[in-house]
Design a protein around this motif. Structure first.
Motif, PDB file in Angstrom:
ATOM      1  N   UNK A  17     -21.032  -3.567 -11.750  1.00 24.37           N
ATOM      2  CA  UNK A  17     -20.611  -4.609 -10.812  1.00 24.37           C
ATOM      3  C   UNK A  17     -19.944  -4.010  -9.576  1.00 24.37           C
ATOM      4  N   UNK A  18     -20.460  -2.871  -9.138  1.00 20.76           N
ATOM      5  CA  UNK A  18     -19.941  -2.227  -7.936  1.00 20.76           C
ATOM      6  C   UNK A  18     -18.687  -1.409  -8.139  1.00 20.76           C
ATOM      7  N   UNK A  19     -18.253  -1.233  -9.388  1.00 21.47           N
ATOM      8  CA  UNK A  19     -17.040  -0.473  -9.691  1.00 21.47           C
ATOM      9  C   UNK A  19     -17.412   0.753 -10.521  1.00 21.47           C
ATOM     10  N   UNK A  20     -16.890   1.915 -10.149  1.00 19.83           N
ATOM     11  CA  UNK A  20     -17.150   3.137 -10.890  1.00 19.83           C
ATOM     12  C   UNK A  20     -16.197   3.225 -12.085  1.00 19.83           C
ATOM     13  N   UNK A  21     -16.767   3.295 -13.285  1.00 18.97           N
ATOM     14  CA  UNK A  21     -15.997   3.283 -14.525  1.00 18.97           C
ATOM     15  C   UNK A  21     -16.149   4.625 -15.239  1.00 18.97           C
ATOM     16  N   UNK A  22     -15.031   5.210 -15.648  1.00 12.50           N
ATOM     17  CA  UNK A  22     -15.077   6.464 -16.388  1.00 12.50           C
ATOM     18  C   UNK A  22     -15.280   6.176 -17.870  1.00 12.50           C
ATOM     19  N   UNK A  23     -16.146   6.976 -18.500  1.00 11.22           N
ATOM     20  CA  UNK A  23     -16.416   6.745 -19.923  1.00 11.22           C
ATOM     21  C   UNK A  23     -16.817   8.040 -20.608  1.00 11.22           C
ATOM     22  N   UNK A  83     -10.758  -9.688 -16.170  1.00  9.72           N
ATOM     23  CA  UNK A  83     -11.192  -8.469 -16.842  1.00  9.72           C
ATOM     24  C   UNK A  83     -12.079  -8.815 -18.028  1.00  9.72           C
ATOM     25  N   UNK A  84     -11.842  -9.952 -18.647  1.00 11.21           N
ATOM     26  CA  UNK A  84     -12.734 -10.401 -19.711  1.00 11.21           C
ATOM     27  C   UNK A  84     -14.148 -10.606 -19.206  1.00 11.21           C
ATOM     28  N   UNK A  85     -14.275 -11.191 -18.035  1.00 12.58           N
ATOM     29  CA  UNK A  85     -15.601 -11.351 -17.430  1.00 12.58           C
ATOM     30  C   UNK A  85     -16.241  -9.992 -17.160  1.00 12.58           C
ATOM     31  N   UNK A  86     -15.405  -9.028 -16.751  1.00 16.11           N
ATOM     32  CA  UNK A  86     -15.935  -7.692 -16.488  1.00 16.11           C
ATOM     33  C   UNK A  86     -16.398  -7.020 -17.771  1.00 16.11           C
ATOM     34  N   UNK A  87     -15.671  -7.217 -18.863  1.00 13.55           N
ATOM     35  CA  UNK A  87     -16.069  -6.618 -20.141  1.00 13.55           C
ATOM     36  C   UNK A  87     -17.474  -7.072 -20.526  1.00 13.55           C
ATOM     37  N   UNK A  88     -17.784  -8.323 -20.274  1.00 15.78           N
ATOM     38  CA  UNK A  88     -19.127  -8.849 -20.565  1.00 15.78           C
ATOM     39  C   UNK A  88     -20.176  -8.096 -19.743  1.00 15.78           C
ATOM     40  N   UNK A  92     -23.212  -5.267 -20.949  1.00 13.32           N
ATOM     41  CA  UNK A  92     -24.601  -5.368 -20.494  1.00 13.32           C
ATOM     42  C   UNK A  92     -25.051  -4.071 -19.822  1.00 13.32           C
ATOM     43  N   UNK A  93     -24.158  -3.472 -19.027  1.00 12.61           N
ATOM     44  CA  UNK A  93     -24.501  -2.235 -18.322  1.00 12.61           C
ATOM     45  C   UNK A  93     -24.775  -1.089 -19.296  1.00 12.61           C
ATOM     46  N   UNK A  94     -24.089  -1.085 -20.426  1.00  8.96           N
ATOM     47  CA  UNK A  94     -24.313  -0.057 -21.439  1.00  8.96           C
ATOM     48  C   UNK A  94     -25.433  -0.436 -22.406  1.00  8.96           C
ATOM     49  N   UNK A  95     -26.030  -1.591 -22.217  1.00  6.48           N
ATOM     50  CA  UNK A  95     -27.096  -2.024 -23.107  1.00  6.48           C
ATOM     51  C   UNK A  95     -26.599  -2.442 -24.480  1.00  6.48           C
ATOM     52  N   UNK A  96     -25.338  -2.858 -24.570  1.00 10.05           N
ATOM     53  CA  UNK A  96     -24.749  -3.256 -25.845  1.00 10.05           C
ATOM     54  C   UNK A  96     -25.013  -4.740 -26.085  1.00 10.05           C
ATOM     55  N   UNK A  97     -25.714  -5.030 -27.152  1.00 11.89           N
ATOM     56  CA  UNK A  97     -26.003  -6.421 -27.503  1.00 11.89           C
ATOM     57  C   UNK A  97     -24.926  -7.011 -28.403  1.00 11.89           C
ATOM     58  N   UNK A 121     -21.511 -11.360 -28.456  1.00 10.69           N
ATOM     59  CA  UNK A 121     -21.397  -9.939 -28.145  1.00 10.69           C
ATOM     60  C   UNK A 121     -20.474  -9.187 -29.098  1.00 10.69           C
ATOM     61  N   UNK A 122     -19.694  -9.927 -29.886  1.00 10.97           N
ATOM     62  CA  UNK A 122     -18.608  -9.307 -30.633  1.00 10.97           C
ATOM     63  C   UNK A 122     -18.827  -9.390 -32.136  1.00 10.97           C
ATOM     64  N   UNK A 123     -19.047  -8.234 -32.765  1.00  8.64           N
ATOM     65  CA  UNK A 123     -19.069  -8.167 -34.226  1.00  8.64           C
ATOM     66  C   UNK A 123     -17.644  -8.343 -34.754  1.00  8.64           C
ATOM     67  N   UNK A 124     -16.698  -7.688 -34.084  1.00  8.38           N
ATOM     68  CA  UNK A 124     -15.291  -7.869 -34.391  1.00  8.38           C
ATOM     69  C   UNK A 124     -14.470  -7.287 -33.250  1.00  8.38           C
ATOM     70  N   UNK A 125     -13.169  -7.553 -33.293  1.00  8.97           N
ATOM     71  CA  UNK A 125     -12.234  -7.001 -32.307  1.00  8.97           C
ATOM     72  C   UNK A 125     -11.069  -6.378 -33.057  1.00  8.97           C
TER      73      UNK A 125
END
Length: 278
Positions: A17-23, A83-88, A92-97, A121-125
């Motif tokens: 979403x236009x933001x560089x994220x370190x991972x 930030x919750x919206x960003x997590x979604x 998606x960017x990582x291809x996580x279903x 999207x969440x198996x658990x938290x």
């Protein structure tokens, strides 16, 4: 680097979403992915002591959320709901279903907001060490929540964070990890990141109304002697989330470092099967 998270792994950046994220990615090739969001004012290095255990559970991705660690900041993302919206979008960017999301501290609130909107999207938290109610915050955190950004203009957050973490953690944090924490908060980065908790007065009451409808299994891990986020916050979440369990361990705020063996054991047991029974 210190043994653990970065001994063999490659740190990278991804534009979301236009933001560089370190991972950093590691772990098994198969299984339900684990997405780890770093606590504040630390970074993905915070998972150093539990990394090898978590990598046995499935594919693992640890990220610094925008504005935290050494990911790029964006002002409009600095609130739990945003930030919750960003997590979604991040998933998606990582291809996580679908994933187990391990989200201590600030990540707890973002993950819960995200789960209220996209439960698929969440198996658990795995949550904890994140303020859940305005009336239950520790005094020093409550002061930051009530602060104005102007109060910290001109101060260097990096050195203050190093003093705070090294003086509060119950284990010795390697020098190179403390340096990463310093860089993650240097200059005005800490002050800018604090906007996230300054939004608690608006977002926490909104989240409280959503919690009873979140069907995702949630494990809340709290430090017994956490001065910033007392374990009453974990009890608060567990009391409202319909499928949850609260655990309290002998630790201060930095549970994942203070009590790394207990933290890894609780998370591993939860992900291997425990989440299915709440």
């Amino acid at each position: 680097m210190a043994d653990g998270i970065f001994i063999n792994e490659t740190i990278d950046q991804l534009s979301v979403d236009g933001v560089s994220v370190r991972y950093v990615k590691a772990g098994k090739e198969n299984g339900v992915p684990l997405l780890l969001t770093a606590p504040w004012p630390e970074s993905i290095f915070a998972f150093n002591l539990v990394w090898s255990d978590l990598c046995k559970l499935g594919p693992v991705i640890a990220v610094d959320l925008p504005g935290f660690g050494q990911s790029q900041a964006r002002e409009d993302l600095m609130s739990p709901d945003a930030m919750g919206n960003f997590v979604i979008k991040l998933m998606a960017a990582f291809g996580i279903e679908r994933a187990h999301v391990i989200a201590p501290d600030v990540g707890t609130l973002a993950a819960l907001f995200a789960a209220s909107k996209r439960p698929d999207l969440f198996e658990s938290i795995v949550a904890g060490s994140g303020g859940a109610s305005m009336t239950l915050l520790g005094e020093s955190l409550a002061q930051v929540v009530a602060s104005k950004k102007a109060a910290y203009v001109g101060s260097d957050g990096g050195e203050q964070v190093v003093k705070f973490v090294s003086g509060s953690a119950r284990v010795t944090i390697p020098t190179e990890i403390l340096e990463d924490y310093r860089q993650s908060s240097e200059g005005q980065r800490w002050n800018e990141a604090a906007d996230f908790v300054r939004a608690y007065s608006t977002d926490l009451p909104r989240l409280e109304k959503l919690l009873p409808d979140i069907q995702t299994p949630v494990l809340v891990i709290s430090g017994k002697d956490d001065p910033l986020v007392p374990p009453s916050n974990g009890d608060f979440l567990a009391g409202l989330l319909p499928h949850s369990r609260a655990e309290i361990v002998e630790a201060g705020h930095f549970v994942w470092e203070d009590a790394s063996a207990d933290y890894a054991r609780l998370v591993s047991s939860w992900i291997m099967d425990g989440y299915r029974s709440v």
